[in-house]
Design a protein around this motif. Structure first.
Motif, PDB file in Angstrom:
ATOM      1  N   SER A 175       6.239   1.601  11.157  1.00 12.63           N
ATOM      2  CA  SER A 175       6.148   2.972  11.635  1.00 12.63           C
ATOM      3  C   SER A 175       4.717   3.493  11.715  1.00 12.63           C
ATOM      4  CB  SER A 175       6.973   3.869  10.712  1.00 12.63           C
ATOM      5  OG  SER A 175       7.028   5.179  11.205  1.00 12.63           O
ATOM      6  N   ASP A 176       4.372   3.993  12.885  1.00 14.01           N
ATOM      7  CA  ASP A 176       3.049   4.552  13.186  1.00 14.01           C
ATOM      8  C   ASP A 176       3.224   5.301  14.502  1.00 14.01           C
ATOM      9  OD1 ASP A 176       0.457   4.903  14.338  1.00 14.01           O
ATOM     10  OD2 ASP A 176      -0.331   3.185  13.241  1.00 14.01           O
ATOM     11  N   THR A 177       2.956   6.594  14.504  1.00  9.34           N
ATOM     12  CA  THR A 177       3.263   7.377  15.705  1.00  9.34           C
ATOM     13  C   THR A 177       2.431   6.962  16.904  1.00  9.34           C
ATOM     14  OG1 THR A 177       1.740   9.127  14.986  1.00  9.34           O
ATOM     15  CG2 THR A 177       4.071   9.374  14.409  1.00  9.34           C
ATOM     16  N   ILE A 188       0.841  -1.193   0.000  1.00  8.69           N
ATOM     17  CA  ILE A 188       0.000   0.000   0.000  1.00  8.69           C
ATOM     18  C   ILE A 188       0.877   1.244   0.000  1.00  8.69           C
ATOM     19  CG2 ILE A 188      -1.741   1.313   1.273  1.00  8.69           C
ATOM     20  CD1 ILE A 188      -2.791  -1.229  -0.029  1.00  8.69           C
ATOM     21  N   PHE A 189       0.748   2.037  -1.065  1.00 10.79           N
ATOM     22  CA  PHE A 189       1.446   3.312  -1.179  1.00 10.79           C
ATOM     23  C   PHE A 189       0.458   4.441  -0.907  1.00 10.79           C
ATOM     24  CE2 PHE A 189       3.974   0.295  -3.508  1.00 10.79           C
ATOM     25  CZ  PHE A 189       5.284   0.664  -3.215  1.00 10.79           C
ATOM     26  N   GLY A 190       0.941   5.671  -0.996  1.00 11.07           N
ATOM     27  CA  GLY A 190       0.152   6.815  -0.559  1.00 11.07           C
ATOM     28  C   GLY A 190      -1.178   6.980  -1.243  1.00 11.07           C
ATOM     29  N   ALA A 191      -1.289   6.597  -2.516  1.00 12.40           N
ATOM     30  CA  ALA A 191      -2.530   6.804  -3.274  1.00 12.40           C
ATOM     31  C   ALA A 191      -3.414   5.563  -3.302  1.00 12.40           C
ATOM     32  CB  ALA A 191      -2.195   7.214  -4.708  1.00 12.40           C
ATOM     33  N   ILE A 215       0.440   7.744  10.008  1.00  8.56           N
ATOM     34  CA  ILE A 215       0.565   6.338   9.618  1.00  8.56           C
ATOM     35  C   ILE A 215       1.258   6.307   8.259  1.00  8.56           C
ATOM     36  CG2 ILE A 215      -0.654   4.166   9.228  1.00  8.56           C
ATOM     37  CD1 ILE A 215      -3.079   5.508  10.683  1.00  8.56           C
ATOM     38  N   PRO A 216       2.551   6.097   8.220  1.00 10.58           N
ATOM     39  CA  PRO A 216       3.239   6.081   6.925  1.00 10.58           C
ATOM     40  C   PRO A 216       2.820   4.887   6.074  1.00 10.58           C
ATOM     41  CG  PRO A 216       4.778   6.418   8.734  1.00 10.58           C
ATOM     42  CD  PRO A 216       3.489   5.976   9.343  1.00 10.58           C
ATOM     43  N   THR A 217       2.598   5.146   4.808  1.00  8.80           N
ATOM     44  CA  THR A 217       2.424   4.062   3.850  1.00  8.80           C
ATOM     45  C   THR A 217       3.803   3.616   3.384  1.00  8.80           C
ATOM     46  OG1 THR A 217       2.367   5.600   1.989  1.00  8.80           O
ATOM     47  CG2 THR A 217       0.266   5.082   3.047  1.00  8.80           C
ATOM     48  N   ALA A 218       3.825   2.622   2.492  1.00 10.74           N
ATOM     49  CA  ALA A 218       5.067   2.359   1.771  1.00 10.74           C
ATOM     50  C   ALA A 218       5.421   3.612   0.987  1.00 10.74           C
ATOM     51  CB  ALA A 218       4.892   1.171   0.830  1.00 10.74           C
ATOM     52  N   GLY A 229      -1.801  10.919  -0.071  1.00 13.53           N
ATOM     53  CA  GLY A 229      -2.259  10.445   1.224  1.00 13.53           C
ATOM     54  C   GLY A 229      -3.671  10.890   1.512  1.00 13.53           C
ATOM     55  N   PHE A 230      -4.187  10.468   2.666  1.00 17.23           N
ATOM     56  CA  PHE A 230      -5.509  10.928   3.098  1.00 17.23           C
ATOM     57  C   PHE A 230      -5.471  11.205   4.591  1.00 17.23           C
ATOM     58  CE2 PHE A 230      -6.068   6.390   4.024  1.00 17.23           C
ATOM     59  CZ  PHE A 230      -6.803   6.410   5.217  1.00 17.23           C
ATOM     60  N   ALA A 231      -6.429  12.012   5.032  1.00 18.88           N
ATOM     61  CA  ALA A 231      -6.555  12.352   6.453  1.00 18.88           C
ATOM     62  C   ALA A 231      -7.997  12.193   6.865  1.00 18.88           C
ATOM     63  CB  ALA A 231      -6.088  13.786   6.701  1.00 18.88           C
ATOM     64  N   ARG A 232      -8.194  11.914   8.149  1.00 18.28           N
ATOM     65  CA  ARG A 232      -9.553  11.849   8.697  1.00 18.28           C
ATOM     66  C   ARG A 232      -9.520  12.349  10.134  1.00 18.28           C
ATOM     67  NH1 ARG A 232      -9.743   5.390   8.052  1.00 18.28           N
ATOM     68  NH2 ARG A 232      -7.954   4.860   9.334  1.00 18.28           N
ATOM     69  N   ARG A 233     -10.608  12.970  10.503  1.00 19.29           N
ATOM     70  CA  ARG A 233     -10.742  13.427  11.879  1.00 19.29           C
ATOM     71  C   ARG A 233     -11.418  12.340  12.689  1.00 19.29           C
ATOM     72  NH1 ARG A 233     -12.906  19.351  13.992  1.00 19.29           N
ATOM     73  NH2 ARG A 233     -12.849  18.852  16.234  1.00 19.29           N
ATOM     74  N   VAL A 234     -10.825  12.005  13.814  1.00 21.32           N
ATOM     75  CA  VAL A 234     -11.365  11.001  14.716  1.00 21.32           C
ATOM     76  C   VAL A 234     -11.574  11.682  16.062  1.00 21.32           C
ATOM     77  CG1 VAL A 234     -11.049   8.733  15.763  1.00 21.32           C
ATOM     78  CG2 VAL A 234     -10.099   9.192  13.475  1.00 21.32           C
ATOM     79  N   GLY A 235     -12.789  12.179  16.288  1.00 19.15           N
ATOM     80  CA  GLY A 235     -13.053  12.944  17.502  1.00 19.15           C
ATOM     81  C   GLY A 235     -12.241  14.225  17.495  1.00 19.15           C
ATOM     82  N   ASP A 236     -11.419  14.392  18.502  1.00 19.70           N
ATOM     83  CA  ASP A 236     -10.559  15.571  18.580  1.00 19.70           C
ATOM     84  C   ASP A 236      -9.131  15.260  18.159  1.00 19.70           C
ATOM     85  OD1 ASP A 236     -12.541  17.300  19.425  1.00 19.70           O
ATOM     86  OD2 ASP A 236     -12.282  16.735  21.534  1.00 19.70           O
ATOM     87  N   ARG A 237      -8.990  14.208  17.368  1.00 17.07           N
ATOM     88  CA  ARG A 237      -7.670  13.848  16.831  1.00 17.07           C
ATOM     89  C   ARG A 237      -7.720  13.864  15.307  1.00 17.07           C
ATOM     90  NH1 ARG A 237      -4.967   8.754  18.125  1.00 17.07           N
ATOM     91  NH2 ARG A 237      -3.050   9.936  18.497  1.00 17.07           N
ATOM     92  N   ILE A 238      -6.565  14.004  14.705  1.00 18.29           N
ATOM     93  CA  ILE A 238      -6.450  13.910  13.251  1.00 18.29           C
ATOM     94  C   ILE A 238      -5.506  12.772  12.925  1.00 18.29           C
ATOM     95  CG2 ILE A 238      -4.488  15.481  12.923  1.00 18.29           C
ATOM     96  CD1 ILE A 238      -7.643  15.631  10.785  1.00 18.29           C
ATOM     97  N   GLU A 239      -5.886  11.935  11.958  1.00 15.44           N
ATOM     98  CA  GLU A 239      -5.053  10.826  11.517  1.00 15.44           C
ATOM     99  C   GLU A 239      -4.704  11.037  10.051  1.00 15.44           C
ATOM    100  OE1 GLU A 239      -6.967   7.107  12.222  1.00 15.44           O
ATOM    101  OE2 GLU A 239      -6.709   7.212  14.402  1.00 15.44           O
ATOM    102  N   ILE A 240      -3.435  10.861   9.732  1.00 11.79           N
ATOM    103  CA  ILE A 240      -2.955  11.050   8.364  1.00 11.79           C
ATOM    104  C   ILE A 240      -2.220   9.796   7.922  1.00 11.79           C
ATOM    105  CG2 ILE A 240      -1.434  12.378   6.852  1.00 11.79           C
ATOM    106  CD1 ILE A 240      -1.802  14.742   8.737  1.00 11.79           C
ATOM    107  N   GLN A 241      -2.633   9.262   6.789  1.00 12.41           N
ATOM    108  CA  GLN A 241      -1.937   8.134   6.180  1.00 12.41           C
ATOM    109  C   GLN A 241      -1.344   8.631   4.870  1.00 12.41           C
ATOM    110  OE1 GLN A 241      -3.640   4.124   6.327  1.00 12.41           O
ATOM    111  NE2 GLN A 241      -3.337   3.959   4.109  1.00 12.41           N
ATOM    112  N   ALA A 242      -0.028   8.664   4.779  1.00 13.14           N
ATOM    113  CA  ALA A 242       0.627   9.278   3.620  1.00 13.14           C
ATOM    114  C   ALA A 242       2.038   8.753   3.476  1.00 13.14           C
ATOM    115  CB  ALA A 242       0.645  10.798   3.769  1.00 13.14           C
ATOM    116  N   CYS A 243       2.625   9.016   2.305  1.00 15.35           N
ATOM    117  CA  CYS A 243       4.034   8.664   2.086  1.00 15.35           C
ATOM    118  C   CYS A 243       4.907   9.716   2.750  1.00 15.35           C
ATOM    119  CB  CYS A 243       4.331   8.555   0.593  1.00 15.35           C
ATOM    120  SG  CYS A 243       3.888   9.990  -0.401  1.00 15.35           S
ATOM    121  N   THR A 244       5.817   9.275   3.582  1.00 15.59           N
ATOM    122  CA  THR A 244       6.683  10.200   4.316  1.00 15.59           C
ATOM    123  C   THR A 244       7.947   9.485   4.754  1.00 15.59           C
ATOM    124  OG1 THR A 244       6.857  11.611   6.279  1.00 15.59           O
ATOM    125  CG2 THR A 244       5.484   9.660   6.486  1.00 15.59           C
TER     126      THR A 244
END
Length: 924
Positions: A672-674, A190-193, A399-402, A360-375
């Motif tokens: 890797s996932d913060t 799974i890559f960024g797109a 959440i880094p992708t490949a 990549g994509f981002a989503r809001r989860v309550g008062d948090r933001i999650e980003i899955q992207a190439c980095t």
């Protein structure tokens, strides 16, 4: 399209499918977006990169250039269906794994498709046939050689031996296949797109068409209201936190959105969010923004003019920062010199040209933001996004992708601020994928450099003094300009002892695309200058060029230009000596060829040395690893070092396994996932094998000690892992440690450890004296070239690369890094130069193809570092540095013409040859 519309049918991977897309839709888009087969990758949408190659009735085609209407009633095979469609594919996939032919993996589906078509029609291909077959697919990582070898093996050629499951304690030093390799060769990575929530909105940026311009917005609300499907426009006013971010805290100057004035072509001033179909159809030319073009500063001289406008407040003369290393008495050093050389050298912008555009994509989860992207830098991304959104860092998850190639540019934010901001405000998932033009236009480049160098030596060949000055065009914003300015003075001497030394650098702002990190952080540019002048100095002294370098090479106990002394692990002399046999043979072959030449072709041989400090320069540089033992006896390594193709997922696990004394096959990776992995720092500066590898080594040792304590055994005991138990053997007796009887912690582990390693360094003083790096890697490359003196064209015939790696943790992956780095060095030497505003595609911007890359012989020198894990050092950055100067020295050896501005394009080579001829005529 309405449900009543006729559907279009074709055979896909052995099954009949019908799709509702319009017949003019790209086949690549239909495969990915409608059918969910994301193994087909999109790198350019222009047929330039070949990543989207699939088989159409058995023939390879770029699916981005095929309309789905063209495949009605025909047979399409994508990466997901290759093994079932062709017996050649399974053999190819196996060979790719054995040879390490997939690094980042973004080009691999296209390569496998093209190679499968070849083997299906030509089961025993020649090397030339292989190169021709895959010639339309670009790879930025491998240097192509391992791909060619893998295809030849699948076609009955020489086989590569690998170790699938080394015994406990024997993983280090073996050719272990990539632990993440299977996903790369079957299309499931799974890559960024590749992974997007079904209800995700899309985002597109509004960017400046000018290098410098004032701007003002019109009726934004009216624009949204008049465009169905468009949800919102975002500007700097919508940023809830700090609109500026940056990779280096004191220089955090790059805005999410420009305010009032755009400082480079491609800078974002706004972003539009909406439904994907509406956004894809949107004409951004209708966006309500008015531009007032301003005179830009596009070169360093103009930017340094006292009358020039200041691009950044508080920075005198547009100078971002300065670097300085001074040692000894420069005047005395040159007074002692009996021979001197000097020269001016210039390099241009170089594009990273990774095959995967930013996504990549981002989503809001309550008062948090999650980003899955190439980095390349998840924790840096987390901190910057938190700053932009005005959130605590704990409220941001990355959440880094490949990563489909990075090489430094994906250390900087790209899509992350835009998708995070939109997802935060809109409470919906939001995605963004850069086009190839957008990627090349806006992302960081290798710094253009102007360098002036003077070097002196005594009659016996000993270097006495060197004076280096360099200006580096850092573009509109800081990015990694401070790192380049500080790293270059440390390295501009090369790996040689120079008692009297001065190196001064400046990073200078202009109205051009920001320059940032790119494999070597400025050191490749300095090597272009220093290594050519060392050849000139040796020639003036009448000393063999190789012997000259060996005479001056650093060694144990010899101080560097910062006064640092290493007592062990200094392998540059061994690297240079390793080139001697091939150097001597190549020289003889070139002389014989030239003596017999009747046409315009001439051959030459050149070489160059290098060194490179692993990690940050005189700054904290820690990595932390967590290792857990589960009740079933399996091990989980929380490994946060992002693997961008270099192989850290595999190498770090090999190190940890041997430090613990456990079989590699027992390890499961949490990548890797913060939220899930400790901070392993950024993937850059050749630090992951050394720094994160050492943290994994310490974690393995710590867990071993914990197990021995539970079993009340001594340090020399042997561990034998089984299902739910560990046998601890000591002095002929074995005790069984039953894991199922031990209490389990919150993560499900019966034993868990976490260890941190931060390399020992010291700050540099005002003269750059101190200990900037705990470890240096060393290397030397030999290039053999053929030059057409009538046309100025250069063909590299062979490269030999010797590198001191400390300890070869995985020889196959090391060779892959050397070959890939050499390919980028070849591009730097001969073809790659980016001109902002021009050539923003992979058709006009040239990178090496398989036809440009010669065979590469890698020689691995193991001069162990006392600090590195099992003695290992880094390799990723080092592999690039000596290639370009070696090629340039070979051009001189063939023609007598010195190239001082790279790349050495045919017009520049021809001009240098003509100038030399004119000079010789004048002398006559």
């Amino acid at each position: 399209m309405p449900d009543s519309a006729p559907r279009l049918g074709f055979e896909l991977n052995g099954c009949r499918v019908e799709v509702g897309s319009a017949p003019i839709t790209r086949l690549s888009a239909v495969l990915r977006d409608e059918l969910g087969l994301v193994g087909t990758k999109v790198g350019c949408d222009a047929g330039d990169c070949g990543a989207c190659t699939v088989l159409l009735d058995g023939d390879p085609v770029c699916s981005c250039l095929i309309a789905v209407g063209q495949v009605r009633g025909r047979t399409v095979t994508s990466i997901e269906g290759l093994p079932d469609a062709s017996p050649s594919a399974a053999a190819l996939q196996r060979a790719f794994l054995k040879h390490g032919a997939a690094q980042c993996g973004i080009c691999t589906p296209g390569m496998l498709g093209a190679a499968t078509a070849l083997l299906d029609r030509e089961p025993r291909p020649t090397e030339a046939q292989v190169m021709d077959a895959i010639g339309g697919v670009l790879c930025r990582c491998t240097g192509y050689r391992k791909i060619v070898e893998a295809v030849l093996e699948a076609g009955g050629g020489p086989a590569r031996e690998t170790v699938a499951s080394p015994v406990a304690g024997a993983a280090v030093g073996t050719r272990v296949e990539r632990l993440d390799g299977r996903r790369k060769i079957d299309g499931s990575e799974i890559f960024g797109a590749d992974e997007v929530p079904a209800d995700a909105l899309a985002v597109r940026a509004i960017r400046s068409p000018h290098h410098r311009a004032r701007f003002r917005f019109g009726d934004l609300d009216g624009f949204v209201a008049s465009h169905p499907g468009i949800v919102r426009v975002f500007t700097a006013d919508d940023v809830p936190g700090d609109n500026c971010y940056g990779v280096i805290g004191p220089f955090a100057d790059q805005p999410v959105f420009a305010v009032g004035e755009a400082r480079f072509r491609g800078e974002a001033v706004a972003a539009v969010a909406g439904e994907p179909e509406a956004l894809a159809a949107l004409n951004l030319g209708d966006f309500p923004v008015t531009w007032e073009e301003l005179p830009p500063l596009v070169d360093v001289d103009a930017a340094l003019d006292e009358a020039a406008p200041k691009l950044h407040d508080g920075r005198p003369g547009n100078i971002l920062t300065r670097g300085r290393v001074v040692r000894g008495d420069l005047e005395a050093g040159f007074a002692a010199a009996e021979v001197e050389v000097e020269g001016r050298f210039e390099t241009g912008f170089v594009e990273h040209a990774y095959i995967e555009p930013e996504a990549g994509f981002a989503r809001r989860v309550g008062d948090r933001i999650e980003i899955q992207a190439c980095t390349q830098a998840p924790y840096m991304d987390r901190d910057d996004v938190a700053r932009i959104l005005g959130l605590p860092v704990e409220a941001v998850r990355i959440i880094p992708t490949a990563v489909g190639g990075g090489f430094g540019s994906k250390l900087d934010l790209s899509v992350q601020p835009f998708i995070a901001l939109a997802a935060w405000h809109l409470h919906r998932p939001v995605r963004m994928v850069y086009s190839r033009v957008e990627s090349i236009m806006t992302t960081t480049k290798r710094h253009p450099a102007r360098m002036r160098v003077r070097i002196g030596a005594a009659r016996d060949g000993r270097l006495t003094a060197m004076d280096f000055s360099g200006d580096f065009n850092t573009g509109a914003y800081a990015s990694w300009g401070p790192t380049v300015a500080n790293r270059v003075p440390v390295h501009a001497s090369g790996p040689y002892f120079i008692p009297h030394y001065r190196a001064l650098t400046r990073a200078v702002h202009t109205n051009l695309v920001p320059a940032g990190a790119f494999r070597g952080f400025g050191v490749p540019q300095a090597a272009v200058a220093q290594e050519q002048l060392f050849d000139e100095l040796a020639d003036k002294l009448g000393i063999d060029r190789l012997d000259f370098r060996i005479r001056n090479a650093l060694g144990p106990g010899v101080p560097t230009v910062t006064g640092q002394v290493f007592e062990a692990g200094v392998g540059i002399r061994a690297c240079l000596e390793a080139l001697r046999p091939r150097r001597d043979a190549a020289h003889a072959e070139a002389r014989a060829f030239n003596a017999a030449a009747t046409g315009p072709l001439r051959r030459g041989v050149g070489f160059a040395g290098m060194w490179y400090g692993c990690g940050n320069t005189s700054l904290p540089n820690p990595s932390t690893m967590r290792l857990g033992l589960r009740p079933d006896g399996r091990l989980t390594l929380h490994q946060g070092a992002v693997d961008i193709g270099q192989g850290s997922n595999t190498v770090v696990t090999q190190i940890c396994a041997d430090a613990l004394g456990a079989p590699l096959e027992l390890f499961d990776l949490v990548s890797s996932d913060t939220d899930l992995t400790p901070d392993c720092g950024k993937t850059s500066a050749s630090r992951q094998t050394f720094v994160s590898g050492k943290a994994a080594f310490l974690a393995g040792q710590a867990l071993r000690r914990a197990i021995l304590r539970e079993a009340n055994a001594g340090e020399d005991a042997r561990l034998i892992f089984g299902d739910g138990r560990i046998a601890v053997e000591e002095r002929g007796h074995a005790r069984i440690l039953s894991l199922v009887d031990l209490p389990v912690d919150a993560r499900g582990y019966v034993l868990s450890v976490e260890e941190t390693f931060d390399p020992p360094t010291s700050p540099l003083d005002e003269n750059g004296q101190g200990e900037p790096y705990a470890v240096f890697g060393y290397g030397a490359h030999l290039a053999e070239v053929e030059v057409d003196i009538a046309l100025g064209t250069v063909k590299v015939l062979k490269l030999t690369a010797a590198h001191d790696v400390g300890r070869a943790i995985n020889p196959t992956l090391l060779e892959g890094q050397i070959e890939g780095g050499a390919a980028q060095g070849l591009g730097l030497a001969l073809m790659e130069e980016f001109f902002p505003g021009k050539g923003e595609n992979l058709h006009d911007y040239l990178i090496p193809t398989v036809g440009d890359m010669p065979p590469v012989t890698s020689i691995l020198i193991e001069d162990a570092s006392p600090i590195g894990p099992f003695g290992a050092k880094g390799i990723g950055e080092q592999a690039l540095i000596p290639t370009a100067p070696a090629i340039l020295n070979a051009i001189y050896d063939a023609t007598g013409a010195r190239i001082t501005r790279v790349p050495a394009t045919p017009d520049r080579v021809r001009a240098a040859i003509r100038a030399l001829s004119a000079e010789e005529d004048s002398d006559a």
